[in-house]
Write a protein that holds these residues in place. Structure first.
Motif, PDB file in Angstrom:
ATOM      1  N   HIS A  18       0.837  -1.198   0.000  1.00 19.06           N
ATOM      2  CA  HIS A  18       0.000   0.000   0.000  1.00 19.06           C
ATOM      3  C   HIS A  18       0.871   1.246   0.000  1.00 19.06           C
ATOM      4  CE1 HIS A  18      -3.275  -2.612   2.056  1.00 19.06           C
ATOM      5  NE2 HIS A  18      -3.210  -2.841   0.766  1.00 19.06           N
ATOM      6  N   GLN A  19       0.205   2.376  -0.209  1.00 11.60           N
ATOM      7  CA  GLN A  19       0.859   3.690  -0.183  1.00 11.60           C
ATOM      8  C   GLN A  19       1.925   3.828  -1.273  1.00 11.60           C
ATOM      9  OE1 GLN A  19      -0.087   6.425   1.787  1.00 11.60           O
ATOM     10  NE2 GLN A  19      -1.823   5.075   2.001  1.00 11.60           N
ATOM     11  N   ARG A  20       1.668   3.293  -2.425  1.00 11.62           N
ATOM     12  CA  ARG A  20       2.570   3.404  -3.571  1.00 11.62           C
ATOM     13  C   ARG A  20       1.931   4.278  -4.631  1.00 11.62           C
ATOM     14  NH1 ARG A  20       6.559  -0.846  -3.882  1.00 11.62           N
ATOM     15  NH2 ARG A  20       7.102  -1.192  -1.711  1.00 11.62           N
ATOM     16  N   LYS A  40       9.328   1.808  -7.573  1.00 13.62           N
ATOM     17  CA  LYS A  40       8.423   1.260  -6.554  1.00 13.62           C
ATOM     18  C   LYS A  40       6.952   1.404  -6.935  1.00 13.62           C
ATOM     19  CE  LYS A  40      11.591   1.724  -2.728  1.00 13.62           C
ATOM     20  NZ  LYS A  40      11.790   2.189  -1.366  1.00 13.62           N
ATOM     21  N   TYR A  65      -5.348  -1.341  -3.520  1.00 14.02           N
ATOM     22  CA  TYR A  65      -4.015  -0.743  -3.573  1.00 14.02           C
ATOM     23  C   TYR A  65      -3.774   0.334  -2.523  1.00 14.02           C
ATOM     24  CZ  TYR A  65      -3.673  -3.191  -7.978  1.00 14.02           C
ATOM     25  OH  TYR A  65      -3.637  -4.176  -8.922  1.00 14.02           O
ATOM     26  N   ARG A  66      -4.835   0.980  -2.057  1.00 20.23           N
ATOM     27  CA  ARG A  66      -4.703   2.113  -1.131  1.00 20.23           C
ATOM     28  C   ARG A  66      -3.549   3.014  -1.571  1.00 20.23           C
ATOM     29  NH1 ARG A  66      -5.563  -1.847   3.821  1.00 20.23           N
ATOM     30  NH2 ARG A  66      -7.741  -2.246   3.443  1.00 20.23           N
ATOM     31  N   PRO A  67      -3.666   3.523  -2.792  1.00 15.75           N
ATOM     32  CA  PRO A  67      -2.539   4.262  -3.386  1.00 15.75           C
ATOM     33  C   PRO A  67      -2.250   5.580  -2.688  1.00 15.75           C
ATOM     34  CG  PRO A  67      -4.487   4.487  -4.743  1.00 15.75           C
ATOM     35  CD  PRO A  67      -4.835   3.511  -3.659  1.00 15.75           C
ATOM     36  N   LYS A  68      -0.989   5.929  -2.702  1.00 10.53           N
ATOM     37  CA  LYS A  68      -0.559   7.240  -2.220  1.00 10.53           C
ATOM     38  C   LYS A  68      -0.822   8.270  -3.312  1.00 10.53           C
ATOM     39  CE  LYS A  68       3.427   9.600  -0.268  1.00 10.53           C
ATOM     40  NZ  LYS A  68       4.815   9.414   0.209  1.00 10.53           N
ATOM     41  N   THR A 100      -9.741  10.777  -3.944  1.00 10.47           N
ATOM     42  CA  THR A 100      -9.265  11.855  -3.070  1.00 10.47           C
ATOM     43  C   THR A 100     -10.002  11.843  -1.751  1.00 10.47           C
ATOM     44  OG1 THR A 100     -10.815  13.430  -4.074  1.00 10.47           O
ATOM     45  CG2 THR A 100      -8.569  13.376  -4.929  1.00 10.47           C
TER      46      THR A 100
END
Length: 100
Positions: A18-20, A40, A65-68, A100
């Motif tokens: 996560h956070q990618r 990454k 994914y919980r993307p950043k 968002t």
């Protein structure tokens, strides 16, 4: 639409970190070796995908994914199928609201 390759998205990156940064969209994404400039980042491009299909998959993508950061490249397939620029932008706007 029922004929789009949702299974292509579902099968990508089992247990992704996560956070990618996540590149999401059509063949412009899938054919780009994003790992060269963004080692990454996750590449989640599926050739032929439309913006409306990306919109349909976005809630699952955000959960998985919980993307950043999301880099979205899509829309030209919609136009090629006869959609209007207004409708493509409306899908884009809705995707932005979801991430968002």
């Amino acid at each position: 639409p029922a004929d789009w390759p949702a299974s292509d998205y579902e099968g990508m990156h089992d247990s992704p970190p996560h956070q990618r940064v996540v590149f999401f969209g059509d063949s412009d994404v899938s054919h780009w070796d994003t790992s060269l400039a963004f080692p990454k980042a996750l590449n989640c491009g599926v050739p032929g995908t439309t913006m409306s299909q990306v919109l349909a998959f976005t809630p699952r993508m955000v959960d998985k994914y919980r993307p950043k950061v999301v880099v979205l490249i899509a829309g030209e397939n919609d136009l090629g199928e006869g959609s209007t620029p207004f409708l493509v932008f409306e899908s884009f706007r809705q995707i932005c609201d979801l991430v968002t």
